[in-house]
Design an enzyme around this catalytic site. Structure first.
Site, PDB file in Angstrom:
ATOM      1  N   CYS A  48      -8.519  66.245  63.947  1.00 23.77           N
ATOM      2  CA  CYS A  48      -7.537  67.677  63.800  1.00 23.77           C
ATOM      3  C   CYS A  48      -7.082  67.506  62.130  1.00 23.77           C
ATOM      4  O   CYS A  48      -7.454  66.423  61.658  1.00 23.77           O
ATOM      5  CB  CYS A  48      -6.499  67.551  64.743  1.00 23.77           C
ATOM      6  SG  CYS A  48      -5.949  69.428  64.819  1.00 23.77           S
ATOM      7  N   HIS A  97      -3.297  62.342  66.605  1.00 25.41           N
ATOM      8  CA  HIS A  97      -1.918  62.616  66.975  1.00 25.41           C
ATOM      9  C   HIS A  97      -1.354  61.496  67.098  1.00 25.41           C
ATOM     10  O   HIS A  97      -0.142  61.539  67.656  1.00 25.41           O
ATOM     11  CB  HIS A  97      -2.221  63.245  68.502  1.00 25.41           C
ATOM     12  CG  HIS A  97      -3.018  64.611  68.238  1.00 25.41           C
ATOM     13  ND1 HIS A  97      -4.601  64.523  68.379  1.00 25.41           N
ATOM     14  CD2 HIS A  97      -2.756  65.901  68.130  1.00 25.41           C
ATOM     15  CE1 HIS A  97      -5.009  65.509  68.269  1.00 25.41           C
ATOM     16  NE2 HIS A  97      -3.869  66.316  68.016  1.00 25.41           N
ATOM     17  N   GLU A 122      -4.573  72.720  51.982  1.00 25.94           N
ATOM     18  CA  GLU A 122      -3.607  73.544  52.681  1.00 25.94           C
ATOM     19  C   GLU A 122      -2.232  73.660  52.350  1.00 25.94           C
ATOM     20  O   GLU A 122      -1.450  73.991  53.091  1.00 25.94           O
ATOM     21  CB  GLU A 122      -3.949  73.702  54.090  1.00 25.94           C
ATOM     22  CG  GLU A 122      -5.272  74.066  54.462  1.00 25.94           C
ATOM     23  CD  GLU A 122      -5.459  74.116  56.126  1.00 25.94           C
ATOM     24  OE1 GLU A 122      -4.684  74.340  56.640  1.00 25.94           O
ATOM     25  OE2 GLU A 122      -6.390  73.695  56.450  1.00 25.94           O
ATOM     26  N   TRP A 158      -1.593  83.874  68.437  1.00 29.58           N
ATOM     27  CA  TRP A 158      -0.358  83.355  67.790  1.00 29.58           C
ATOM     28  C   TRP A 158       0.474  84.333  67.127  1.00 29.58           C
ATOM     29  O   TRP A 158       1.278  84.119  66.318  1.00 29.58           O
ATOM     30  CB  TRP A 158      -0.682  82.063  66.924  1.00 29.58           C
ATOM     31  CG  TRP A 158      -1.454  81.028  67.592  1.00 29.58           C
ATOM     32  CD1 TRP A 158      -1.303  80.909  68.894  1.00 29.58           C
ATOM     33  CD2 TRP A 158      -1.823  79.538  66.993  1.00 29.58           C
ATOM     34  NE1 TRP A 158      -2.003  79.462  69.316  1.00 29.58           N
ATOM     35  CE2 TRP A 158      -2.270  78.917  68.087  1.00 29.58           C
ATOM     36  CE3 TRP A 158      -2.076  79.206  65.890  1.00 29.58           C
ATOM     37  CZ2 TRP A 158      -2.863  77.759  67.823  1.00 29.58           C
ATOM     38  CZ3 TRP A 158      -2.539  78.042  65.510  1.00 29.58           C
ATOM     39  CH2 TRP A 158      -3.186  77.305  66.697  1.00 29.58           C
ATOM     40  N   GLU A 185     -12.229  67.768  68.936  1.00 26.32           N
ATOM     41  CA  GLU A 185     -11.625  66.392  69.393  1.00 26.32           C
ATOM     42  C   GLU A 185     -12.631  65.763  70.440  1.00 26.32           C
ATOM     43  O   GLU A 185     -13.227  66.258  71.437  1.00 26.32           O
ATOM     44  CB  GLU A 185     -10.555  66.602  70.353  1.00 26.32           C
ATOM     45  CG  GLU A 185      -9.121  66.806  69.616  1.00 26.32           C
ATOM     46  CD  GLU A 185      -8.028  66.932  70.511  1.00 26.32           C
ATOM     47  OE1 GLU A 185      -6.926  67.563  69.941  1.00 26.32           O
ATOM     48  OE2 GLU A 185      -7.918  66.255  71.593  1.00 26.32           O
TER      49      GLU A 185
HETATM   50  N1  GLN Z   1      -7.544  73.655  59.361  1.00 28.97           N
HETATM   51  C1  GLN Z   1      -6.416  73.314  59.932  1.00 28.97           C
HETATM   52  C2  GLN Z   1      -5.588  72.174  59.605  1.00 28.97           C
HETATM   53  O1  GLN Z   1      -6.533  71.272  59.127  1.00 28.97           O
HETATM   54  C3  GLN Z   1      -6.516  73.368  61.412  1.00 28.97           C
HETATM   55  C4  GLN Z   1      -5.246  73.167  62.259  1.00 28.97           C
HETATM   56  C5  GLN Z   1      -5.576  73.107  63.843  1.00 28.97           C
HETATM   57  O2  GLN Z   1      -6.766  72.658  64.172  1.00 28.97           O
HETATM   58  N2  GLN Z   1      -4.631  73.596  64.472  1.00 28.97           N
HETATM   59  O3  GLN Z   1      -4.395  72.019  59.522  1.00 28.97           O
HETATM   60 ZN    ZN Z   2      -7.203  70.791  65.620  1.00 29.76          ZN
END
Ligand code: GLN
Ligand code: ZN
Length: 538
Positions: A510, A478, A268, A345, A449
């Protein structure tokens, strides 16, 4: 409590501000206390106007009438607002004109937007009212009450003309989008039975037990930020930007191959933000230059403005994913943001139900999944981290919301063949009221999570009847802390108590966008080693 507070002999006057919907039975209860003033949101639920007008006990008080919506970005229907004010006028000792809630949810002023409007969103800016413009509307309405409607005829006239132009705008009523949506809804958005899909995908993908993957993003490097700044400043052209992003993708693919991850992602790098990126590519959205609002703490975002029917003119992600796929034999997962999160959002239109807007966005995402599949992508993730965020405050309103939200997700993901694997990612593990919705999404693989709650969520998911594959995050992204291999192994063994190996994936909890490269590499190395060690015992 408010009786106690207002019972105190020596005190300042008390104003109780209620907002984000009708106060319901609390209004009559508050009216029975000694507080001097009550603020009421009169726009979110219009029946509140009549409720206020018929609530005894307000006669001695100041009513702060929230007739200008403090949460959306649209110009107020001044005529309707004045009508509401007229209805409640006699019910209180005095009426103050106000917004429905504080203005921290909207940007500061439309006047800051001075760059030329993009052609596809021409004129849209005139439909908007941010905080400063909303305050002007409050003043205009108050003058209308105090000095009479004639005193503000010019302001009312201008506002009505703009609203009429907005209502008649063809971009709010795209027949092609609406016809397609209607026929799709009629045809239904189910896929084959989950078990049959799983079998078809197993044959096609040939993944090991406990497959390893990541949630999508990799650390945002300095080079990515420089490239974006250079493009914005005109120091490089689009082709050079693409070249630099491809270099980032190549790095991330090589890293994942070195680590031995099973299902790869492109990382990304090209996404400034997982919603903004799509909004910038879809018709029906307008981006702002200075429309900042607080997200949390010192983090601010510029939510896009969804003003019209949403339509995808061309593929948005296919070239990036297919480029990544050319670099490896392993499957690369396509990466999309889901309709509910895009809605949550963004600032959304107020002239149709949220469910309809969600389905239009879903249609665009569905088109993208179909294009990805046609380009050879075998696994597609549709992220819905905000699914729980839009959950209505009142329990009674939740089933309807979850019904359309999960329906919209299924609309976005049911256009592909059975052997294309759909993943989703939810950014939390305390599901509470939404746990049933996880099953209703009917994704083939759901990552959540679970690291911080020590996999306890898996038992709850079982209880809720969830039977598809799941990737409980095995370490907490995190924090910069690198999890040891035996820690991850322990998490996996705990997960295996609740979920059979055939249904279990191994992933961080995440995206890795906010992490440093070094800690990410170390963590993923331990994650892969742990997966292999546990796999060997099965
Ligand atoms: N695909 C997104 C990332 O990895 C998911 C982000 C999220 O969970 N807010 O950044
Ligand atoms: Zn996430």
């Amino acid at each position: 409590m408010y009786s106690d507070l207002s019972g105190s002999a020596q005190r300042p006057a008390v104003l109780v501000a209620t907002y984000f919907g009708s106060p319901g039975p609390s209004l009559a209860a508050l009216a029975g206390t000694g507080v001097e003033a009550i603020a009421v949101d009169l726009v979110t639920e219009t029946h509140t106007v009549d409720a206020v007008a018929t609530t005894p006990g307000l006669q001695g008080k100041l009513l702060v009438a929230g007739v200008v919506d403090g949460r959306n970005v649209w110009r107020t229907d001044l005529e309707a607002a004045l009508g509401s004010l007229g209805t409640v006028l006699g019910s209180a000792a005095a009426v103050a004109v106000s917004t429905s809630c504080s203005l921290l949810h909207v940007p500061y002023t439309v006047a800051a937007e001075t760059a030329p409007e993009p052609a596809a969103a021409e004129g849209v800016r005139s439909w908007l009212a941010f905080a400063a413009e909303k305050v002007e509307e409050v003043v205009t309405l108050s003058r209308a009450l105090a000095d009479g409607r004639e005193a503000v005829a010019a302001e009312f006239g201008r506002s009505a003309a703009v609203r009429a132009a907005r209502a008649a705008d063809a971009r709010l009523n795209d027949t092609t989008v609406r016809t397609r949506l209607a026929s799709l809804r009629a045809a239904g958005t189910g896929r084959a039975a989950a078990a049959d899909r799983a079998a078809a995908q197993r044959d096609r993908l040939g993944l090991p037990l406990l497959p390893t993957t990541t949630i999508g993003s990799y650390p945002q490097t300095g080079a990515i930020r420089v490239a974006r700044a250079d493009l914005r400043a005109g120091r490089i052209d689009e082709a050079e930007y693409v070249r630099r992003m491809q270099a980032e993708i190549a790095d991330v693919v090589r890293l994942q191959e070195d680590l031995g991850i099973d299902v790869l992602v492109h990382g990304e790098p090209e996404r400034n933000d997982m919603v903004q990126y799509f909004a910038e590519r879809l018709d029906g959205f307008l981006a702002t230059d200075f429309g900042w609002v607080q997200s949390y703490g010192t983090r601010c975002v510029r939510p896009p403005i969804l003003f019209g029917d949403v339509h995808r003119a061309e593929a948005m992600t296919v070239s990036w994913i297919t480029y990544a796929q050319t670099l490896t034999e392993r499957p690369v997962k396509g990466m999309l943001t889901g309709p509910v999160t895009i809605l949550a959002w963004s600032f959304v239109r107020d002239d149709q139900p949220l469910a309809d807007t969600a389905d239009q966005v879903a249609l665009a995402i569905r088109d993208e999944t179909v294009d990805l599949e046609a380009a050879g992508v075998k696994i597609i993730q549709v992220d819905e981290p905000a699914l729980r965020e839009l959950l209505p405050l009142r329990a009674a309103d939740r089933p309807a919301y979850l019904g359309w939200a999960t329906g919209s997700f299924r609309l976005s993901t049911s256009g592909v063949e059975d052997d294309t694997q759909i993943h989703t990612h939810l950014c939390y593990s305390e599901f509470g009221d939404v746990i049933g919705a996880i099953s209703d999404l009917d994704a083939d693989v759901t990552s959540i999570e679970a690291a911080r709650s020590r996999m306890e969520i898996l038992a709850d998911l079982n209880e809720a009847g969830f039977a598809n594959q799941v990737g409980p995050g095995v370490y907490d992204i995190h924090s910069p802390r690198v999890p040891a291999q035996d820690e991850v192994e322990a998490s996996l063994r705990a997960a295996l108590e609740a979920v059979p190996a055939e249904r279990l994936w191994v992933n961080p909890d995440c995206g890795l966008k906010t992490r440093g490269t070094e800690e990410t590499v170390a963590s993923l190395r331990n994650l892969v080693a742990a997966a292999k060690a546990v796999r060997a015992t099965l």
